[in-house]
Design a protein around this motif. Structure first.
Motif, PDB file in Angstrom:
ATOM      1  N   ALA A 282      51.669 -10.115 -57.605  1.00 13.10           N
ATOM      2  CA  ALA A 282      51.286 -11.095 -56.592  1.00 13.10           C
ATOM      3  C   ALA A 282      51.758 -10.688 -55.202  1.00 13.10           C
ATOM      4  CB  ALA A 282      51.857 -12.471 -56.949  1.00 13.10           C
ATOM      5  N   GLU A 283      52.785  -9.823 -55.130  1.00 10.81           N
ATOM      6  CA  GLU A 283      53.317  -9.352 -53.852  1.00 10.81           C
ATOM      7  C   GLU A 283      52.786  -7.970 -53.494  1.00 10.81           C
ATOM      8  OE1 GLU A 283      55.151 -11.204 -51.865  1.00 10.81           O
ATOM      9  OE2 GLU A 283      55.012 -12.844 -53.310  1.00 10.81           O
ATOM     10  N   THR A 284      51.831  -7.448 -54.253  1.00 11.52           N
ATOM     11  CA  THR A 284      51.300  -6.099 -54.054  1.00 11.52           C
ATOM     12  C   THR A 284      49.887  -6.179 -53.487  1.00 11.52           C
ATOM     13  OG1 THR A 284      52.627  -5.293 -55.915  1.00 11.52           O
ATOM     14  CG2 THR A 284      50.781  -3.910 -55.200  1.00 11.52           C
ATOM     15  N   ASP A 285      49.547  -5.228 -52.593  1.00 11.63           N
ATOM     16  CA  ASP A 285      48.209  -5.184 -52.022  1.00 11.63           C
ATOM     17  C   ASP A 285      47.264  -4.311 -52.835  1.00 11.63           C
ATOM     18  OD1 ASP A 285      48.576  -6.824 -49.675  1.00 11.63           O
ATOM     19  OD2 ASP A 285      49.791  -5.217 -48.862  1.00 11.63           O
ATOM     20  N   VAL A 286      47.734  -3.121 -53.264  1.00 11.95           N
ATOM     21  CA  VAL A 286      46.884  -2.180 -54.001  1.00 11.95           C
ATOM     22  C   VAL A 286      47.716  -1.520 -55.103  1.00 11.95           C
ATOM     23  CG1 VAL A 286      45.406  -0.136 -53.901  1.00 11.95           C
ATOM     24  CG2 VAL A 286      45.511  -1.674 -51.940  1.00 11.95           C
ATOM     25  N   VAL A 287      47.128  -1.410 -56.282  1.00 11.35           N
ATOM     26  CA  VAL A 287      47.693  -0.611 -57.371  1.00 11.35           C
ATOM     27  C   VAL A 287      46.778   0.585 -57.590  1.00 11.35           C
ATOM     28  CG1 VAL A 287      48.196  -0.511 -59.842  1.00 11.35           C
ATOM     29  CG2 VAL A 287      48.877  -2.519 -58.514  1.00 11.35           C
ATOM     30  N   VAL A 288      47.340   1.806 -57.512  1.00 10.07           N
ATOM     31  CA  VAL A 288      46.601   3.037 -57.791  1.00 10.07           C
ATOM     32  C   VAL A 288      47.139   3.585 -59.107  1.00 10.07           C
ATOM     33  CG1 VAL A 288      45.983   5.339 -56.983  1.00 10.07           C
ATOM     34  CG2 VAL A 288      46.332   3.484 -55.320  1.00 10.07           C
ATOM     35  N   ASP A 425      42.321   0.646 -47.304  1.00  8.01           N
ATOM     36  CA  ASP A 425      42.045  -0.517 -46.465  1.00  8.01           C
ATOM     37  C   ASP A 425      40.947  -1.389 -47.081  1.00  8.01           C
ATOM     38  OD1 ASP A 425      43.956   0.071 -44.611  1.00  8.01           O
ATOM     39  OD2 ASP A 425      42.587   0.947 -43.149  1.00  8.01           O
ATOM     40  N   ARG A 426      39.933  -0.765 -47.668  1.00 10.28           N
ATOM     41  CA  ARG A 426      38.845  -1.534 -48.292  1.00 10.28           C
ATOM     42  C   ARG A 426      39.300  -2.208 -49.585  1.00 10.28           C
ATOM     43  NH1 ARG A 426      33.228   1.506 -48.711  1.00 10.28           N
ATOM     44  NH2 ARG A 426      32.723  -0.539 -49.578  1.00 10.28           N
ATOM     45  N   LEU A 427      40.231  -1.578 -50.279  1.00  8.26           N
ATOM     46  CA  LEU A 427      40.694  -2.136 -51.545  1.00  8.26           C
ATOM     47  C   LEU A 427      41.750  -3.213 -51.363  1.00  8.26           C
ATOM     48  CD1 LEU A 427      40.982   1.175 -53.561  1.00  8.26           C
ATOM     49  CD2 LEU A 427      39.615  -0.776 -54.294  1.00  8.26           C
ATOM     50  N   ALA A 428      42.492  -3.171 -50.261  1.00  8.66           N
ATOM     51  CA  ALA A 428      43.692  -3.985 -50.104  1.00  8.66           C
ATOM     52  C   ALA A 428      43.392  -5.477 -50.140  1.00  8.66           C
ATOM     53  CB  ALA A 428      44.392  -3.626 -48.797  1.00  8.66           C
ATOM     54  N   ARG A 429      44.401  -6.205 -50.517  1.00  3.25           N
ATOM     55  CA  ARG A 429      44.320  -7.665 -50.543  1.00  3.25           C
ATOM     56  C   ARG A 429      43.846  -8.165 -49.190  1.00  3.25           C
ATOM     57  NH1 ARG A 429      46.788 -11.136 -54.040  1.00  3.25           N
ATOM     58  NH2 ARG A 429      48.042  -9.424 -54.909  1.00  3.25           N
TER      59      ARG A 429
END
Length: 567
Positions: A282-288, A425-429
């Protein structure tokens, strides 16, 4: 308008009072009084707002900078400031003034380089014809990202008019000018750049001819803002050189990076608190995550990841080889259908350095389809090497490009950084608010539109003068205001608690670019509306005034007569 309505209301009350008095009487006074009381307010309305009348429409020829007076046909001719006109041609300060002086204008014929921003607003709603003259030799288009963030690569591109024999060189701040390079046959050029930190950066483009003589020099002032601090998780089933350079770039760009790289069963290299627990996600923008780490997750961990995507997380699956049938089936169920593609394994990524070279990369020969699936990254030929689709409030992506580290190792780090920054940037929350909107190019003494989420906008000029803007809702529900810069240089747009810097060029700077911008904007107005055969203008007011005066006089006489009778 409000004052007119108030006057009409007051007169209507008075007239109704007269009507009430007349109704108490008998005979002809009652009927005449009632008719006058009903007629007077309507007549007053037409005094203030006379009905439109149709007259034969005429053409207004408008001379703009770069035009000379012409004669012929039925057109009236006016000259805007900056145009050269012969004696006898009517000069006007702006197009709005010309249209007020010539209310029977049905169409506008623009001659010269085109209309400025304020004049284009006045021209809306009229049929317009415009034949743009050839553009002067030089830079006629410049493009770069509107919201440039520190730690991101970007491309500065543009177009040269009459490019035969021309070359163009870029000079970055604090460095010597690079060797000039030839543009494409269509005049297009592009330079791959990197913005390491937040600053106001002044690049410079120099155009030279075949003999090396300078044709034009144009400054490119760019604002690099503090980068969006992404919170990343990097999960891998084993050491990966591409992941190493991705992690290095992310840290240099100021992102928060947690990583877990499996080394063997039960042993992993850990950075931060990389975990698939719901609170951390919940505190993460992107997981790779690569395909090995994905297959090592248990069913509950995958469910938590997908639930986090529904709440806004970005999830990117990196493929380093042909995916298994089980993995393909699983991601097909998620909406991204991966299949083999007849494409070469070696490719060159979109974007070029100043010398025109690009590094050869590798890809898994795949293609992705599905409802809502779009390209996340492409090679130089436009073939997708990564794909993304929306899921809930977040996004799912698949990446089948590898050897991206080659870009950094071959001295093309800006391409590597731009590739990954755009994708993440496109994937981020998603963020809650959009940044204030400022024009990419603006010139001194020409009106510009500034927009933001806040309804209070002001501009601080280079001299320190603070100008509050009158705002109104735009078509995108944001608040917009018009600003006429009197100074050149860096300005600050203040929108509530947010600020955004923008640069205003001097009126005589980048002449070819300025002319091309006006011509393109004027051309966009032309041809959208057919010329009407007639124009509609307000009719004369005096007949309605005379009629109203007669009705009002009659009411007054009846009222006076009633008073005398009672006395």
């Amino acid at each position: 308008m409000n004052a007119a309505i108030a006057v009409i209301a007051l007169l209507a009350v008075a007239a109704l009072a007269g009507l009430a008095e007349a109704l108490r009487r008998t005979g002809w006074r009652r009927w005449i009084g009632a008719g006058a009381a009903l007629t007077a307010p309507a007549l007053l309305y037409f005094v203030l707002f006379p009905p439109l009348q149709q007259i034969p429409g005429r053409t207004l020829r408008v001379l703009t900078p770069g035009a000379a007076a012409t004669t012929g046909d039925d057109a009236r001719t006016v000259a805007l400031p900056g145009s050269t006109a012969t004696a006898g041609v009517e000069r006007v300060p702006d197009l709005a003034t010309a249209l007020r002086r010539h209310p029977d204008t049905a169409s506008i014929d623009v001659v010269g380089q085109g209309l400025g921003a304020a004049d284009r607003d006045a021209a809306r709603g009229h049929a317009l014809r415009f034949d743009a003259p050839p553009l002067p030799r030089g830079i006629v288009a410049l493009e770069w990202p509107g919201d440039l963030r520190a730690g991101h690569g970007f491309t500065l591109s543009g177009t040269l008019a009459q490019p035969d024999g021309l070359r163009i060189a870029l000079r970055e701040p604090g460095s010597a000018r690079q060797e000039p390079v030839a543009p494409g046959a269509d005049g297009r050029f592009a330079f791959a750049l990197f913005a390491p930190r937040a600053a106001e950066v002044a690049y410079e483009l120099t155009v030279v001819d075949a003999a090396g003589t300078e044709v034009e020099r144009v400054a490119v002032p760019v604002e690099v803002r503090d980068g969006t601090r992404l919170r990343l998780q990097l999960l891998a089933g084993g050491p990966d050189p591409d992941l190493k350079y991705l992690q290095r770039w992310a840290l240099d760009a100021g992102h928060t990076v947690d990583a877990r790289i499996a080394l063997s069963r039960g042993l992993a290299q850990q950075r931060g608190t990389a975990t698939t627990e719901a609170g951390t996600l919940a505190e993460t923008d992107v997981v790779v995550i690569d395909e090995r780490a994905w297959t090592q997750l248990d069913k509950a961990a995958r469910a938590r990841l997908l639930a986090a995507v529904d709440q806004g997380l970005g999830l990117l699956l990196r493929l380093g080889g042909t995916p298994s049938a089980a993995l393909v089936a699983e991601w097909r169920a998620l909406g991204i259908d991966l299949a083999n593609a007849d494409v070469p394994a070696t490719l060159r990524i979109a974007g070029e350095t100043a010398d025109g070279a690009t590094a050869a990369l590798q890809r898994v020969p795949l293609r992705a389809t599905g409802d809502g699936v779009v390209a996340l990254a492409q090679d130089r030929d436009g073939t997708a090497v990564a794909a993304v689709r929306n899921r809930g409030q977040g996004r799912l992506g698949v990446w089948w490009l590898y050897d991206t580290r080659t870009l950094t190792l071959s001295g093309q780090a800006p391409l590597h950084d731009a590739l990954w920054s755009r994708a993440l940037d496109r994937l981020a929350r998603p963020r809650q608010t959009a940044p204030p909107s400022v024009p990419a190019q603006s010139w001194q003494f020409e009106r510009i539109a500034l927009c933001a989420e806040a309804d209070t906008l002001s501009v601080v000029a280079p001299s320190g003068a603070d100008h509050a803007l009158l705002t109104r809702r735009g078509s995108d529900a944001r608040w917009c205001g018009g600003y006429w810069p009197r100074e050149s240089g860096w300005h600050t747009l203040r929108a509530g608690t947010s600020e955004r810097r923008f640069y205003v060029r001097a009126a005589d700077d980048a002449v070819a670019l300025h002319q091309a911008a006006d011509a393109a904007a004027t051309r966009a107005l032309a041809g959208n509306k057919p010329a009407p055969a007639a124009a509609h203008i307000a009719g004369p007011r005096w007949p309605w005034f005379v009629a109203w005066l007669m009705a009002a006089t009659l009411l007054w006489w009846l009222q006076r007569s009633a008073v005398r009778t009672q006395s």
